[in-house]
Design a protein around this motif. Structure first.
Motif, PDB file in Angstrom:
ATOM      1  N   THR A   1       0.840  -1.193   0.000  1.00 26.00           N
ATOM      2  CA  THR A   1       0.000   0.000   0.000  1.00 26.00           C
ATOM      3  C   THR A   1       0.874   1.241   0.000  1.00 26.00           C
ATOM      4  O   THR A   1       1.858   1.311   0.738  1.00 26.00           O
ATOM      5  CB  THR A   1      -0.899   0.006   1.248  1.00 26.00           C
ATOM      6  OG1 THR A   1      -1.701  -1.172   1.233  1.00 26.00           O
ATOM      7  CG2 THR A   1      -1.803   1.233   1.274  1.00 26.00           C
ATOM      8  N   VAL A   2       0.496   2.227  -0.823  1.00 27.86           N
ATOM      9  CA  VAL A   2       1.204   3.501  -0.805  1.00 27.86           C
ATOM     10  C   VAL A   2       0.776   4.218   0.476  1.00 27.86           C
ATOM     11  O   VAL A   2      -0.390   4.549   0.646  1.00 27.86           O
ATOM     12  CB  VAL A   2       0.875   4.355  -2.045  1.00 27.86           C
ATOM     13  CG1 VAL A   2       1.539   5.724  -1.942  1.00 27.86           C
ATOM     14  CG2 VAL A   2       1.329   3.639  -3.317  1.00 27.86           C
TER      15      VAL A   2
ATOM     16  N   VAL B   1       5.980   2.732  -0.332  1.00 30.52           N
ATOM     17  CA  VAL B   1       5.112   1.559  -0.408  1.00 30.52           C
ATOM     18  C   VAL B   1       5.465   0.668   0.768  1.00 30.52           C
ATOM     19  O   VAL B   1       6.633   0.366   1.005  1.00 30.52           O
ATOM     20  CB  VAL B   1       5.327   0.779  -1.735  1.00 30.52           C
ATOM     21  CG1 VAL B   1       4.530  -0.516  -1.727  1.00 30.52           C
ATOM     22  CG2 VAL B   1       4.954   1.641  -2.931  1.00 30.52           C
TER      23      VAL B   1
ATOM     24  N   ALA C   1      -0.462  -0.871  -4.395  1.00 35.04           N
ATOM     25  CA  ALA C   1       0.493  -0.578  -5.460  1.00 35.04           C
ATOM     26  C   ALA C   1       1.359  -1.786  -5.747  1.00 35.04           C
ATOM     27  O   ALA C   1       1.595  -2.618  -4.873  1.00 35.04           O
ATOM     28  CB  ALA C   1       1.374   0.600  -5.060  1.00 35.04           C
TER      29      ALA C   1
ATOM     30  N   LYS D   1      -3.667   3.560  -1.667  1.00 35.35           N
ATOM     31  CA  LYS D   1      -4.129   2.497  -2.566  1.00 35.35           C
ATOM     32  C   LYS D   1      -3.086   1.397  -2.667  1.00 35.35           C
ATOM     33  O   LYS D   1      -1.918   1.601  -2.376  1.00 35.35           O
ATOM     34  CB  LYS D   1      -4.416   3.087  -3.950  1.00 35.35           C
ATOM     35  CG  LYS D   1      -5.519   4.134  -3.907  1.00 35.35           C
ATOM     36  CD  LYS D   1      -5.724   4.769  -5.247  1.00 35.35           C
ATOM     37  CE  LYS D   1      -6.795   5.859  -5.126  1.00 35.35           C
ATOM     38  NZ  LYS D   1      -6.924   6.616  -6.371  1.00 35.35           N
TER      39      LYS D   1
ATOM     40  N   VAL E   1       5.187   1.348 -12.073  1.00 33.88           N
ATOM     41  CA  VAL E   1       4.273   1.447 -10.931  1.00 33.88           C
ATOM     42  C   VAL E   1       2.818   1.378 -11.385  1.00 33.88           C
ATOM     43  O   VAL E   1       2.416   2.084 -12.306  1.00 33.88           O
ATOM     44  CB  VAL E   1       4.489   2.780 -10.177  1.00 33.88           C
ATOM     45  CG1 VAL E   1       3.504   2.928  -9.027  1.00 33.88           C
ATOM     46  CG2 VAL E   1       5.920   2.882  -9.675  1.00 33.88           C
ATOM     47  N   THR E   2       2.038   0.533 -10.706  1.00 32.27           N
ATOM     48  CA  THR E   2       0.586   0.552 -10.869  1.00 32.27           C
ATOM     49  C   THR E   2      -0.008   0.772  -9.483  1.00 32.27           C
ATOM     50  O   THR E   2       0.479   0.245  -8.489  1.00 32.27           O
ATOM     51  CB  THR E   2       0.022  -0.749 -11.470  1.00 32.27           C
ATOM     52  OG1 THR E   2       0.393  -1.850 -10.638  1.00 32.27           O
ATOM     53  CG2 THR E   2       0.532  -0.996 -12.876  1.00 32.27           C
ATOM     54  N   CYS E   3      -1.057   1.596  -9.419  1.00 28.27           N
ATOM     55  CA  CYS E   3      -1.756   1.878  -8.167  1.00 28.27           C
ATOM     56  C   CYS E   3      -3.223   1.561  -8.387  1.00 28.27           C
ATOM     57  O   CYS E   3      -3.837   2.110  -9.311  1.00 28.27           O
ATOM     58  CB  CYS E   3      -1.584   3.338  -7.761  1.00 28.27           C
ATOM     59  SG  CYS E   3       0.116   3.775  -7.349  1.00 28.27           S
TER      60      CYS E   3
ATOM     61  N   CYS F   1      -2.257   7.430  -6.192  1.00 30.91           N
ATOM     62  CA  CYS F   1      -1.705   6.308  -5.433  1.00 30.91           C
ATOM     63  C   CYS F   1      -1.901   6.309  -3.919  1.00 30.91           C
ATOM     64  O   CYS F   1      -1.918   5.232  -3.320  1.00 30.91           O
ATOM     65  CB  CYS F   1      -0.204   6.214  -5.713  1.00 30.91           C
ATOM     66  SG  CYS F   1       0.202   5.839  -7.423  1.00 30.91           S
ATOM     67  N   HIS F   2      -2.004   7.448  -3.275  1.00 27.50           N
ATOM     68  CA  HIS F   2      -1.989   7.454  -1.814  1.00 27.50           C
ATOM     69  C   HIS F   2      -3.118   6.615  -1.219  1.00 27.50           C
ATOM     70  O   HIS F   2      -4.274   6.753  -1.587  1.00 27.50           O
ATOM     71  CB  HIS F   2      -2.062   8.875  -1.258  1.00 27.50           C
ATOM     72  CG  HIS F   2      -1.826   8.898   0.214  1.00 27.50           C
ATOM     73  ND1 HIS F   2      -2.850   8.970   1.120  1.00 27.50           N
ATOM     74  CD2 HIS F   2      -0.688   8.795   0.929  1.00 27.50           C
ATOM     75  CE1 HIS F   2      -2.347   8.935   2.337  1.00 27.50           C
ATOM     76  NE2 HIS F   2      -1.040   8.828   2.240  1.00 27.50           N
TER      77      HIS F   2
ATOM     78  N   LEU G   1       0.387  12.445  -8.204  1.00 23.14           N
ATOM     79  CA  LEU G   1       0.757  11.096  -7.777  1.00 23.14           C
ATOM     80  C   LEU G   1      -0.015  10.691  -6.529  1.00 23.14           C
ATOM     81  O   LEU G   1      -0.469   9.550  -6.418  1.00 23.14           O
ATOM     82  CB  LEU G   1       2.262  11.021  -7.524  1.00 23.14           C
ATOM     83  CG  LEU G   1       2.813   9.658  -7.176  1.00 23.14           C
ATOM     84  CD1 LEU G   1       2.552   8.652  -8.285  1.00 23.14           C
ATOM     85  CD2 LEU G   1       4.303   9.749  -6.880  1.00 23.14           C
TER      86      LEU G   1
ATOM     87  N   ALA H   1       0.325   4.059 -13.315  1.00 22.91           N
ATOM     88  CA  ALA H   1       0.719   5.376 -12.803  1.00 22.91           C
ATOM     89  C   ALA H   1       1.710   6.067 -13.727  1.00 22.91           C
ATOM     90  O   ALA H   1       1.663   7.289 -13.883  1.00 22.91           O
ATOM     91  CB  ALA H   1       1.308   5.244 -11.390  1.00 22.91           C
TER      92      ALA H   1
END
Length: 139
Positions: A20-21, A32, A61, A59, A78-80, A56-57, A52, A85
């Motif tokens: 998780t971010v 992460v 990742a 979520k 990176v994927t969120c 992402c926050h 970003l 991303a």
């Protein structure tokens, strides 16, 4: 932005980090935290921090990384929450496609060009500085 160095890798990856971010530090880095409670940081450019964070926050990742830089930061794709991303930041004009980590034929350059031509995000600045040049100037 080097989502830039970070987000633009399209080569074979050595390992994947999932977690998780927990924090977007400043657009140059995100943290992460994985299931073992280990923290990982990803390099990003400062102007990308709010975008970003939105992506992402808080979520889930995944960082598919292939190398670490001189500061031991993970460089990867990176994927969120299942969203790309790297591509999203480039479309929003919040990132640079890194020539060091992006293949010349990558579609990521098209996304950067789209934002550049429309002067979206950082491309509204006539004096935008690539993150790898900005970092060198700070030293």
């Amino acid at each position: 932005m080097a989502l830039l160095s970070a987000l633009a890798i399209t080569c074979a990856f050595a390992e994947t980090i999932s977690g998780t971010v927990t924090k977007v530090i400043d657009g140059d880095r995100l943290v992460v935290r994985d299931a073992a409670n280990k923290r990982y940081k990803q390099p990003f450019f400062i102007e990308a921090s709010q975008s970003l964070a939105e992506l992402c926050h808080g979520k889930e990742a995944k960082v598919e990384w292939s190398e670490r830089d001189a500061k031991k930061r993970y460089i990867g794709y990176v994927t969120c929450a299942g969203k790309d991303a790297n591509a999203e930041q480039l479309k929003r004009g919040m990132a640079w496609a890194s020539p060091r980590s992006t293949k010349p034929t990558s579609g990521l350059y098209e996304l950067e060009t789209y934002a550049r031509l429309r002067r979206i995000g950082l491309w509204a600045d006539d004096n935008a500085i690539a993150p790898w040049q900005w970092g060198a100037q700070k030293r």
